[in-house]
Write a protein that holds these residues in place. Sequence first.
Motif, PDB file in Angstrom:
ATOM      1  N   ALA A   1      -7.668  -4.451   7.061  1.00  0.00           N
ATOM      2  CA  ALA A   1      -7.232  -4.753   8.428  1.00  0.00           C
ATOM      3  C   ALA A   1      -5.735  -5.062   8.550  1.00  0.00           C
ATOM      4  O   ALA A   1      -5.104  -4.624   9.527  1.00  0.00           O
ATOM      5  CB  ALA A   1      -8.057  -5.911   9.000  1.00  0.00           C
ATOM      6  N   PRO A   2      -5.103  -5.791   7.614  1.00  0.00           N
ATOM      7  CA  PRO A   2      -3.666  -6.058   7.746  1.00  0.00           C
ATOM      8  C   PRO A   2      -2.795  -4.816   7.729  1.00  0.00           C
ATOM      9  O   PRO A   2      -1.626  -4.881   8.142  1.00  0.00           O
ATOM     10  CB  PRO A   2      -3.357  -6.964   6.548  1.00  0.00           C
ATOM     11  CG  PRO A   2      -4.671  -7.604   6.203  1.00  0.00           C
ATOM     12  CD  PRO A   2      -5.684  -6.545   6.483  1.00  0.00           C
ATOM     13  N   CYS A   3      -3.334  -3.684   7.282  1.00  0.00           N
ATOM     14  CA  CYS A   3      -2.546  -2.452   7.210  1.00  0.00           C
ATOM     15  C   CYS A   3      -2.632  -1.635   8.496  1.00  0.00           C
ATOM     16  O   CYS A   3      -1.942  -0.618   8.624  1.00  0.00           O
ATOM     17  CB  CYS A   3      -3.014  -1.597   6.026  1.00  0.00           C
ATOM     18  SG  CYS A   3      -2.664  -2.338   4.423  1.00  0.00           S
ATOM     19  N   PHE A   4      -3.474  -2.076   9.442  1.00  0.00           N
ATOM     20  CA  PHE A   4      -3.660  -1.320  10.683  1.00  0.00           C
ATOM     21  C   PHE A   4      -3.313  -2.198  11.871  1.00  0.00           C
ATOM     22  O   PHE A   4      -3.319  -3.415  11.786  1.00  0.00           O
ATOM     23  CB  PHE A   4      -5.090  -0.816  10.768  1.00  0.00           C
ATOM     24  CG  PHE A   4      -5.415   0.246   9.738  1.00  0.00           C
ATOM     25  CD1 PHE A   4      -5.220   1.591  10.037  1.00  0.00           C
ATOM     26  CD2 PHE A   4      -5.870  -0.098   8.481  1.00  0.00           C
ATOM     27  CE1 PHE A   4      -5.495   2.565   9.094  1.00  0.00           C
ATOM     28  CE2 PHE A   4      -6.131   0.871   7.533  1.00  0.00           C
ATOM     29  CZ  PHE A   4      -5.946   2.205   7.843  1.00  0.00           C
ATOM     30  N   ASP A   5      -2.998  -1.551  12.990  1.00  0.00           N
ATOM     31  CA  ASP A   5      -2.567  -2.268  14.178  1.00  0.00           C
ATOM     32  C   ASP A   5      -3.757  -2.935  14.886  1.00  0.00           C
ATOM     33  O   ASP A   5      -4.879  -2.475  14.773  1.00  0.00           O
ATOM     34  CB  ASP A   5      -1.873  -1.305  15.141  1.00  0.00           C
ATOM     35  CG  ASP A   5      -0.633  -0.679  14.488  1.00  0.00           C
ATOM     36  OD1 ASP A   5      -0.105  -1.269  13.522  1.00  0.00           O
ATOM     37  OD2 ASP A   5      -0.198   0.384  14.979  1.00  0.00           O
TER      38      ASP A   5
ATOM     39  N   ALA B   1       0.830  -1.201   0.000  1.00  0.00           N
ATOM     40  CA  ALA B   1       0.000   0.000   0.000  1.00  0.00           C
ATOM     41  C   ALA B   1       0.867   1.254   0.000  1.00  0.00           C
ATOM     42  O   ALA B   1       0.555   2.245  -0.665  1.00  0.00           O
ATOM     43  CB  ALA B   1      -0.928  -0.012   1.218  1.00  0.00           C
ATOM     44  N   MET B   2       1.967   1.232   0.743  1.00  0.00           N
ATOM     45  CA  MET B   2       2.886   2.367   0.753  1.00  0.00           C
ATOM     46  C   MET B   2       3.532   2.555  -0.612  1.00  0.00           C
ATOM     47  O   MET B   2       3.716   3.687  -1.076  1.00  0.00           O
ATOM     48  CB  MET B   2       3.947   2.154   1.829  1.00  0.00           C
ATOM     49  CG  MET B   2       3.407   2.247   3.250  1.00  0.00           C
ATOM     50  SD  MET B   2       4.550   1.591   4.506  1.00  0.00           S
ATOM     51  CE  MET B   2       5.991   2.636   4.249  1.00  0.00           C
TER      52      MET B   2
ATOM     53  N   ASP C   1       6.539   7.845   5.970  1.00  0.00           N
ATOM     54  CA  ASP C   1       6.478   7.687   7.414  1.00  0.00           C
ATOM     55  C   ASP C   1       5.037   7.430   7.872  1.00  0.00           C
ATOM     56  O   ASP C   1       4.323   8.342   8.281  1.00  0.00           O
ATOM     57  CB  ASP C   1       7.047   8.930   8.107  1.00  0.00           C
ATOM     58  CG  ASP C   1       7.203   8.713   9.610  1.00  0.00           C
ATOM     59  OD1 ASP C   1       6.898   7.600  10.079  1.00  0.00           O
ATOM     60  OD2 ASP C   1       7.631   9.648  10.303  1.00  0.00           O
ATOM     61  N   PHE C   2       4.640   6.164   7.808  1.00  0.00           N
ATOM     62  CA  PHE C   2       3.308   5.769   8.221  1.00  0.00           C
ATOM     63  C   PHE C   2       3.335   4.997   9.539  1.00  0.00           C
ATOM     64  O   PHE C   2       2.425   4.212   9.817  1.00  0.00           O
ATOM     65  CB  PHE C   2       2.637   4.932   7.125  1.00  0.00           C
ATOM     66  CG  PHE C   2       2.319   5.732   5.895  1.00  0.00           C
ATOM     67  CD1 PHE C   2       1.174   6.509   5.825  1.00  0.00           C
ATOM     68  CD2 PHE C   2       3.183   5.736   4.811  1.00  0.00           C
ATOM     69  CE1 PHE C   2       0.880   7.259   4.701  1.00  0.00           C
ATOM     70  CE2 PHE C   2       2.899   6.478   3.670  1.00  0.00           C
ATOM     71  CZ  PHE C   2       1.748   7.245   3.617  1.00  0.00           C
TER      72      PHE C   2
ATOM     73  N   ARG D   1      -2.224   7.947   9.989  1.00  0.00           N
ATOM     74  CA  ARG D   1      -1.766   8.426   8.683  1.00  0.00           C
ATOM     75  C   ARG D   1      -2.047   7.424   7.569  1.00  0.00           C
ATOM     76  O   ARG D   1      -2.076   7.788   6.386  1.00  0.00           O
ATOM     77  CB  ARG D   1      -0.269   8.713   8.717  1.00  0.00           C
ATOM     78  CG  ARG D   1       0.132   9.814   9.689  1.00  0.00           C
ATOM     79  CD  ARG D   1       1.633  10.014   9.693  1.00  0.00           C
ATOM     80  NE  ARG D   1       2.063  10.909  10.762  1.00  0.00           N
ATOM     81  CZ  ARG D   1       3.329  11.223  11.012  1.00  0.00           C
ATOM     82  NH1 ARG D   1       4.290  10.690  10.269  1.00  0.00           N
ATOM     83  NH2 ARG D   1       3.628  12.045  12.001  1.00  0.00           N
ATOM     84  N   ARG D   2      -2.262   6.181   7.925  1.00  0.00           N
ATOM     85  CA  ARG D   2      -2.506   5.154   6.908  1.00  0.00           C
ATOM     86  C   ARG D   2      -3.851   5.324   6.223  1.00  0.00           C
ATOM     87  O   ARG D   2      -4.113   4.671   5.206  1.00  0.00           O
ATOM     88  CB  ARG D   2      -2.366   3.759   7.541  1.00  0.00           C
ATOM     89  CG  ARG D   2      -0.968   3.529   8.093  1.00  0.00           C
ATOM     90  CD  ARG D   2      -0.859   2.235   8.883  1.00  0.00           C
ATOM     91  NE  ARG D   2       0.253   2.326   9.826  1.00  0.00           N
ATOM     92  CZ  ARG D   2       0.502   1.445  10.787  1.00  0.00           C
ATOM     93  NH1 ARG D   2      -0.283   0.371  10.919  1.00  0.00           N
ATOM     94  NH2 ARG D   2       1.519   1.619  11.612  1.00  0.00           N
ATOM     95  N   LEU D   3      -4.708   6.198   6.759  1.00  0.00           N
ATOM     96  CA  LEU D   3      -5.919   6.543   6.022  1.00  0.00           C
ATOM     97  C   LEU D   3      -5.575   7.102   4.648  1.00  0.00           C
ATOM     98  O   LEU D   3      -6.346   6.951   3.693  1.00  0.00           O
ATOM     99  CB  LEU D   3      -6.734   7.580   6.797  1.00  0.00           C
ATOM    100  CG  LEU D   3      -7.606   7.086   7.948  1.00  0.00           C
ATOM    101  CD1 LEU D   3      -8.308   8.264   8.589  1.00  0.00           C
ATOM    102  CD2 LEU D   3      -8.626   6.061   7.467  1.00  0.00           C
ATOM    103  N   ALA D   4      -4.425   7.765   4.528  1.00  0.00           N
ATOM    104  CA  ALA D   4      -4.007   8.350   3.257  1.00  0.00           C
ATOM    105  C   ALA D   4      -3.657   7.287   2.225  1.00  0.00           C
ATOM    106  O   ALA D   4      -3.471   7.615   1.051  1.00  0.00           O
ATOM    107  CB  ALA D   4      -2.817   9.281   3.473  1.00  0.00           C
ATOM    108  N   LEU D   5      -3.547   6.021   2.642  1.00  0.00           N
ATOM    109  CA  LEU D   5      -3.244   4.933   1.713  1.00  0.00           C
ATOM    110  C   LEU D   5      -4.497   4.369   1.049  1.00  0.00           C
ATOM    111  O   LEU D   5      -4.389   3.612   0.082  1.00  0.00           O
ATOM    112  CB  LEU D   5      -2.518   3.801   2.454  1.00  0.00           C
ATOM    113  CG  LEU D   5      -1.205   4.176   3.137  1.00  0.00           C
ATOM    114  CD1 LEU D   5      -0.671   2.983   3.923  1.00  0.00           C
ATOM    115  CD2 LEU D   5      -0.177   4.657   2.126  1.00  0.00           C
TER     116      LEU D   5
END
Length: 239
Positions: A235-239, A19-20, A70-71, A76-80
């Motif tokens: 979900a895998p992109c978030f803690d 995603a990054m 820097d995610f 900030r991962r909402l921007a992905l």
Amino acid sequence: MQKGFFAETLAKRPALWNAMLRANAGAGEDGGLAAALGGDAAPLLHWLQQSPQPRCLAPDPSRVPSGFWDFAEESRRLALLDAKDLHRLCRVTGTALHAPAIAAVLRRDEVLALRDELGPDMYRYALYRGRYELGGVRRFFAGAQEPFLGRQAAGDQPAKGRSLGRLCAWHGVLALRLVAAGWPGALAGRFAAALPVLPDLPEETALPVLETSERDELWRAVKKLLLKEVAPSWAPCFD
């Protein structure tokens, strides 16, 4: 920039890494990362070249190059998010914020108009699940309702642009802007540009100002909606 974040992402979180990469497509994938890492670039880029983890080889050409990596801070991962999921998250958030008011509309003509404005799916969501979500964060948006809904005398037509559906649309976007308020300026600016474009606000609208703890509370609520109602695949992109 947190070297440990990159190490963990490369080793254990290929979905977040890809995603990054998609978000930075066109900026010069490795060059952008090298610039972001500075002195840490060489060992991590060597690791990346040797890594068995999958890499995104078909970046989305619609994403604007950013060079932002820097995610480590989770919100900030909402921007992905891709545009479809981001726009739906705005709709769901705004509808959940005002679901109790939506459920309180009982007159048949008003129900039909509101259902048409929100769409059948969002109207059903408000009635059956939305009014039980977000709870406490609704207090942040209470002061901005009056300019949208207005007060008309009996028999008068509502003022142009004033409706519960429009209030949901604006507050859905505003909620995500408030989450992004503490981000670095470059990322926050790109994120704001990716959000739905809405009409100008009524002049008398009061915008919420949140403390850091309140913004964190709002973020947790938005994250829950994203992973429960909008796109569980993230979900895998978030803690």
